[in-house]
Design an enzyme around this catalytic site. Structure first.
Site, PDB file in Angstrom:
ATOM      1  N   SER A 188       0.931  -1.370   0.265  1.00  0.00           N
ATOM      2  CA  SER A 188       0.011  -0.058   0.379  1.00  0.00           C
ATOM      3  C   SER A 188       0.651   1.412  -0.105  1.00  0.00           C
ATOM      4  CB  SER A 188      -0.942  -0.031   1.507  1.00  0.00           C
ATOM      5  OG  SER A 188      -0.595  -0.110   2.204  1.00  0.00           O
ATOM      6  N   HIS A 214      -7.324 -11.556  -0.601  1.00  0.00           N
ATOM      7  CA  HIS A 214      -7.028 -11.997  -1.841  1.00  0.00           C
ATOM      8  C   HIS A 214      -8.354 -13.277  -2.494  1.00  0.00           C
ATOM      9  CE1 HIS A 214      -3.616  -9.847  -1.522  1.00  0.00           C
ATOM     10  NE2 HIS A 214      -3.386 -10.783  -0.688  1.00  0.00           N
ATOM     11  N   CYS A 260      -6.166  -5.968   0.404  1.00  0.00           N
ATOM     12  CA  CYS A 260      -5.492  -6.196   1.652  1.00  0.00           C
ATOM     13  C   CYS A 260      -5.214  -5.217   1.044  1.00  0.00           C
ATOM     14  CB  CYS A 260      -4.641  -7.766   0.402  1.00  0.00           C
ATOM     15  SG  CYS A 260      -3.422  -8.041   1.630  1.00  0.00           S
ATOM     16  N   GLU A 307      -9.186 -12.997  -5.659  1.00  0.00           N
ATOM     17  CA  GLU A 307      -8.092 -13.077  -6.566  1.00  0.00           C
ATOM     18  C   GLU A 307      -7.526 -14.213  -6.764  1.00  0.00           C
ATOM     19  OE1 GLU A 307      -7.626 -11.192  -4.862  1.00  0.00           O
ATOM     20  OE2 GLU A 307      -5.215 -10.361  -4.740  1.00  0.00           O
TER      21      GLU A 307
HETATM   22  N1  GLN Z   1       1.495  -5.238   4.065  1.00  0.00           N
HETATM   23  C1  GLN Z   1       1.086  -4.841   2.576  1.00  0.00           C
HETATM   24  C2  GLN Z   1       0.842  -3.881   2.410  1.00  0.00           C
HETATM   25  O1  GLN Z   1       1.069  -2.282   3.461  1.00  0.00           O
HETATM   26  C3  GLN Z   1      -0.295  -5.978   1.621  1.00  0.00           C
HETATM   27  C4  GLN Z   1      -0.090  -6.841   1.917  1.00  0.00           C
HETATM   28  C5  GLN Z   1      -1.797  -7.934   0.644  1.00  0.00           C
HETATM   29  O2  GLN Z   1      -1.658  -7.025  -0.247  1.00  0.00           O
HETATM   30  N2  GLN Z   1      -1.150  -8.878   0.554  1.00  0.00           N
HETATM   31  O3  GLN Z   1       0.079  -2.572   1.727  1.00  0.00           O
END
Ligand code: GLN
Length: 196
Positions: free
Chosen positions: A51, A176, A81, A178
């Protein structure tokens, strides 16, 4: 009827996996990198990934304000996520200066599961998509730590941790779909476009 045009924000993350699911469900999939790409779609997926990187790239590409405006204007959005993190109005344990697009009246904590359980799978009962249960894969996943009045909880871990939330046609998931041939959340997004 015409196929819903669904964008996948393609700055970083598991873009191809979402594009594959959406194409399989009848969407006309567009990769979204620039404001003009966003203007050409009816709905948007924010993929899993990192992110903080998606946040930085969105600002570098001039996408942050158009994304915030599209979400505020009611574009249906599915975030998984990292995508859930980006949809949260409030963020815990972001990197220094990390921002979100917002849209869901929730607080989300990044990387909420310790190193022992960085990644795990479990079955979730999600009434919004019916039976059978959702087989959910969590990878360095976030969790929702607070839910405001406009957000609705749609998925919880057996211990009660909140891992799915929605506000109308904005849906955020810690896991997820997907990656697990789970198409029902993408179908909710496509249904929102068809109803609009
Ligand atoms: N830990 C990731 C983040 O902070 C997210 C992990 C993921 O999208 N599988 O964005």
């Amino acid at each position: 009827m015409t196929r819903p045009r669904v964008g996948v924000l393609a700055l970083q993350g598991d873009v191809r996996e979402h594009a594959r699911v959406l194409t399989g469900r009848g969407a006309d999939v567009r990769l979204v990198r620039r404001p003009e790409d966003l203007a050409a779609v009816d709905a948007l997926v924010l993929p899993g990934g990192e992110s903080s990187v998606i946040d930085k790239l969105s600002r570098a590409f001039g996408m942050r304000d158009p994304l915030r405006a599209a979400i505020a204007d009611g574009m249906p959005v599915l975030g998984t996520c990292a995508g859930l993190i980006l949809l949260a109005d409030r963020l815990e344990d972001g990197i220094s200066g990390q921002q979100t697009f917002g849209g869901l009246d929730v607080t989300v904590r990044r990387n909420a599961f310790g190193s022992q359980t960085e990644s795990f799978e479990t079955d979730l009962d999600v009434p919004a998509v019916g039976s059978p249960p959702v087989h959910a894969t969590f990878i360095r996943a976030p969790i929702v730590t607070a839910v405001g009045p406009s957000a609705e909880v749609i998925a919880q871990l057996p211990g009660g941790g909140i891992v799915g939330v929605r506000r109308g046609s904005i849906i955020g998931l810690s896991f997820h779909p997907e990656l697990d041939d789970e198409t029902r959340f993408h179908d909710l997004l496509l249904g929102a476009v068809r109803d609009a």
